[in-house]
Design a protein around this motif. Structure first.
Motif, PDB file in Angstrom:
ATOM      1  N   LEU A  91      -6.070   3.598   1.779  1.00 59.14           N
ATOM      2  CA  LEU A  91      -4.811   4.282   2.683  1.00 59.14           C
ATOM      3  C   LEU A  91      -3.776   3.343   2.970  1.00 59.14           C
ATOM      4  O   LEU A  91      -2.585   3.352   2.602  1.00 59.14           O
ATOM      5  CB  LEU A  91      -5.455   4.881   3.768  1.00 59.14           C
ATOM      6  N   VAL A  92      -4.056   2.043   3.521  1.00 58.17           N
ATOM      7  CA  VAL A  92      -3.357   1.242   4.121  1.00 58.17           C
ATOM      8  C   VAL A  92      -2.691   0.346   2.757  1.00 58.17           C
ATOM      9  O   VAL A  92      -1.423  -0.020   2.757  1.00 58.17           O
ATOM     10  CB  VAL A  92      -3.822   0.108   5.178  1.00 58.17           C
ATOM     11  N   SER A  93      -3.434   0.028   1.849  1.00 59.48           N
ATOM     12  CA  SER A  93      -2.924  -0.517   0.584  1.00 59.48           C
ATOM     13  C   SER A  93      -1.937   0.213  -0.042  1.00 59.48           C
ATOM     14  O   SER A  93      -1.013  -0.180  -0.539  1.00 59.48           O
ATOM     15  CB  SER A  93      -4.053  -1.145  -0.329  1.00 59.48           C
ATOM     16  N   LEU A  94      -2.270   1.446  -0.164  1.00 61.29           N
ATOM     17  CA  LEU A  94      -1.164   2.521  -0.770  1.00 61.29           C
ATOM     18  C   LEU A  94       0.093   2.179  -0.206  1.00 61.29           C
ATOM     19  O   LEU A  94       1.175   2.216  -0.808  1.00 61.29           O
ATOM     20  CB  LEU A  94      -1.814   3.979  -0.941  1.00 61.29           C
ATOM     21  N   LEU A  95       0.434   2.341   1.111  1.00 57.40           N
ATOM     22  CA  LEU A  95       1.375   2.373   1.777  1.00 57.40           C
ATOM     23  C   LEU A  95       2.158   0.993   1.690  1.00 57.40           C
ATOM     24  O   LEU A  95       3.456   1.149   1.816  1.00 57.40           O
ATOM     25  CB  LEU A  95       1.251   2.676   3.242  1.00 57.40           C
ATOM     26  N   LEU A  96       1.410  -0.143   1.413  1.00 56.49           N
ATOM     27  CA  LEU A  96       1.936  -1.237   1.050  1.00 56.49           C
ATOM     28  C   LEU A  96       2.772  -1.508  -0.241  1.00 56.49           C
ATOM     29  O   LEU A  96       3.560  -2.473  -0.446  1.00 56.49           O
ATOM     30  CB  LEU A  96       1.089  -2.355   1.451  1.00 56.49           C
ATOM     31  N   PHE A  97       2.205  -1.113  -1.360  1.00 55.60           N
ATOM     32  CA  PHE A  97       2.813  -1.057  -2.567  1.00 55.60           C
ATOM     33  C   PHE A  97       4.335  -0.942  -2.525  1.00 55.60           C
ATOM     34  O   PHE A  97       4.812  -1.973  -3.455  1.00 55.60           O
ATOM     35  CB  PHE A  97       2.055  -0.051  -3.802  1.00 55.60           C
ATOM     36  N   PRO A  98       5.002   0.017  -2.282  1.00 60.49           N
ATOM     37  CA  PRO A  98       6.368   0.142  -2.347  1.00 60.49           C
ATOM     38  C   PRO A  98       7.112  -0.931  -1.745  1.00 60.49           C
ATOM     39  O   PRO A  98       8.116  -1.106  -2.162  1.00 60.49           O
ATOM     40  CB  PRO A  98       6.595   1.539  -1.862  1.00 60.49           C
ATOM     41  N   PHE A  99       6.670  -1.222  -0.806  1.00 57.59           N
ATOM     42  CA  PHE A  99       7.362  -2.585   0.223  1.00 57.59           C
ATOM     43  C   PHE A  99       7.188  -3.905  -0.221  1.00 57.59           C
ATOM     44  O   PHE A  99       7.910  -4.680   0.074  1.00 57.59           O
ATOM     45  CB  PHE A  99       6.931  -2.058   1.601  1.00 57.59           C
ATOM     46  N   PHE A 100       6.233  -4.085  -1.261  1.00 53.22           N
ATOM     47  CA  PHE A 100       6.021  -5.372  -1.695  1.00 53.22           C
ATOM     48  C   PHE A 100       5.800  -5.243  -3.144  1.00 53.22           C
ATOM     49  O   PHE A 100       4.595  -5.186  -3.608  1.00 53.22           O
ATOM     50  CB  PHE A 100       4.698  -6.093  -1.063  1.00 53.22           C
ATOM     51  N   PRO A 101       6.855  -5.254  -4.049  1.00 57.32           N
ATOM     52  CA  PRO A 101       6.904  -4.934  -5.023  1.00 57.32           C
ATOM     53  C   PRO A 101       6.576  -6.092  -6.157  1.00 57.32           C
ATOM     54  O   PRO A 101       6.570  -6.027  -7.583  1.00 57.32           O
ATOM     55  CB  PRO A 101       8.074  -4.336  -5.612  1.00 57.32           C
ATOM     56  N   GLY A 102       6.199  -7.338  -5.789  1.00 56.44           N
ATOM     57  CA  GLY A 102       5.868  -8.512  -6.797  1.00 56.44           C
ATOM     58  C   GLY A 102       4.568  -8.456  -7.396  1.00 56.44           C
ATOM     59  O   GLY A 102       3.645  -7.923  -6.654  1.00 56.44           O
TER      60      GLY A 102
END
Length: 392
Positions: A91-102
């Protein structure tokens, strides 16, 4: 040995089973969506196919790492906490994908998703295995496999959500994981597997699993190789032979749809006619269907039918293989067999996208499907030489 652990595992088993099914669907969704969505985004950024495939393998490197410690972690914290912890990490990882696109950060986030998914799958499949009587093992494990297949099949539909913004697929899936987390925390009992009292070391138990049930453990390797290769390499392969992203999103689920249609019948037939016979037949015919895929080219309907046949026949490999292992092995070796199967799945999933990416970079776009076909056919033929020994 006290009966309490067994009772806690089996109590209210129907409710537990349904929650485990729901968690497994969510795990399938995360992998089924992330593999093609991230592959397409990286392809559009100009990332090479080989690097794209290696980045996709990160998810399964995380799964592999979790597999190495899963048995001990489960024994220490129990089924409920391991499943809830895995759901929370994804859940936490999914939320981070769009904010850190590298690409480097995506590699790390995929590692974390792999750890979380492996925790969910290991705990859920072992719990189902332990709560199911032998005469219904093929049926129940096929239902478990269907749940993962359903999630994995629906996952590629997330490609269509990209038109609403790159963050949309991740946010939608994160919300679904939140709902599953609430369900798991509030409804699942806090139970643990039976303690191993055989006096055998972990390494010796793994060795005995291989010596008694090596054929039954290979399907997990092949299934992982197929699943990761198909969802990571097919989107890139499809784009390069002229398919649009919408066509790819429409085609990919058909491998899972075939699995959903045949998973339950194959489980029932394995209970009736024998799991070894079913594995041999499905391996050979499914392998032929995969080998024919490159010949279909950009013919949409032919590709759709071949994906449906191949996915339908080999989509039960993980659950059928684990069921066969449970038929052969004594009960105290089942947790170790579950670790080995998960280990094999992770290894296959790690090497699959990388090999596919290298084959495409070398100019043989359909080579991954020819290779998959050869591996499944070879497995089927190998089964003719396997004679399971009696449980001891």
């Amino acid at each position: 040995m006290s009966d309490r652990p067994k009772l806690s595992i089996r109590s209210n088993s129907k409710m537990n089973f349904m929650i485990l099914i729901t968690a497994t669907i969510a795990a399938g969704l995360s992998q089924g969506m992330l593999l093609p969505v991230l592959s397409i985004l990286l392809e559009q950024k100009g990332v090479s196919s080989s690097l794209n495939g290696l980045n996709a393998a990160a998810l399964y490197i995380g799964s592999f790492g979790m597999t190495l410690i899963a048995e001990r972690v489960l024994g220490a914290i129990g089924f409920k906490k391991l499943i809830a912890g895995g759901i929370s990490l994804v859940l936490v990882s999914l939320l981070l994908f769009p904010f850190f696109p590298g690409i480097k950060i995506w590699f790390v986030l995929r590692l974390l998703v792999g750890v979380g998914d492996a925790a969910i799958n290991y705990a859920a499949q072992l719990w189902v295995l332990l709560m199911t009587p032998a005469e219904h093992r093929g049926r129940n494990l096929s239902l478990y496999g269907m749940s993962y297949g359903l999630g994995f099949s629906l996952g590629p539909l997330g490609i269509s959500l990209l038109r609403f913004g790159q963050a949309t697929p991740f946010i939608v899936l994160a919300f679904l994981f939140l709902l599953v987390l609430i369900l798991a925390i509030t409804m699942l009992p806090d139970s643990r597997p039976d303690k191993v009292e055989s006096g055998e070391s972990q390494v010796r138990r793994f060795g005995r699993c291989y010596s008694l049930a090596w054929f039954a453990l290979i399907p997990a390797l092949l299934y992982g190789f197929m699943e990761a290769s198909l969802n990571s390499n097919f989107p890139v392969y499809g784009l390069r032979i002229g398919y649009s992203t919408d066509q790819i999103a429409a085609l990919l689920p058909f491998a899972g749809i075939g699995g959903l249609l045949l998973q339950f019948p194959l489980g029932l037939w394995s209970d009736r006619f024998g799991r070894k016979k079913v594995l041999i037949l499905t391996g050979i015919v499914g392998g032929i269907a995969f080998a024919l895929l490159p010949l279909a080219g950009d013919h949409f309907k032919v590709t759709m039918v071949l994906l449906m046949i191949a996915g339908g026949l080999v989509g039960s490999f993980f659950s059928l293989g684990l069921s066969l292992a449970a038929d052969i092995l004594p009960r105290h070796l089942l947790p170790a067999a579950n670790v080995v199967a998960s280990f094999h799945f992770s290894i296959g999933s790690i090497i699959g996208p990388g090999i596919g990416g290298l084959l495409m970079q070398a100019g043989w776009g359909g080579g991954i499907f020819g290779l998959m076909g050869a591996l499944y056919i070879a497995f089927g033929l190998l089964g003719l030489f396997f004679s399971p020994r009696q449980k001891i």
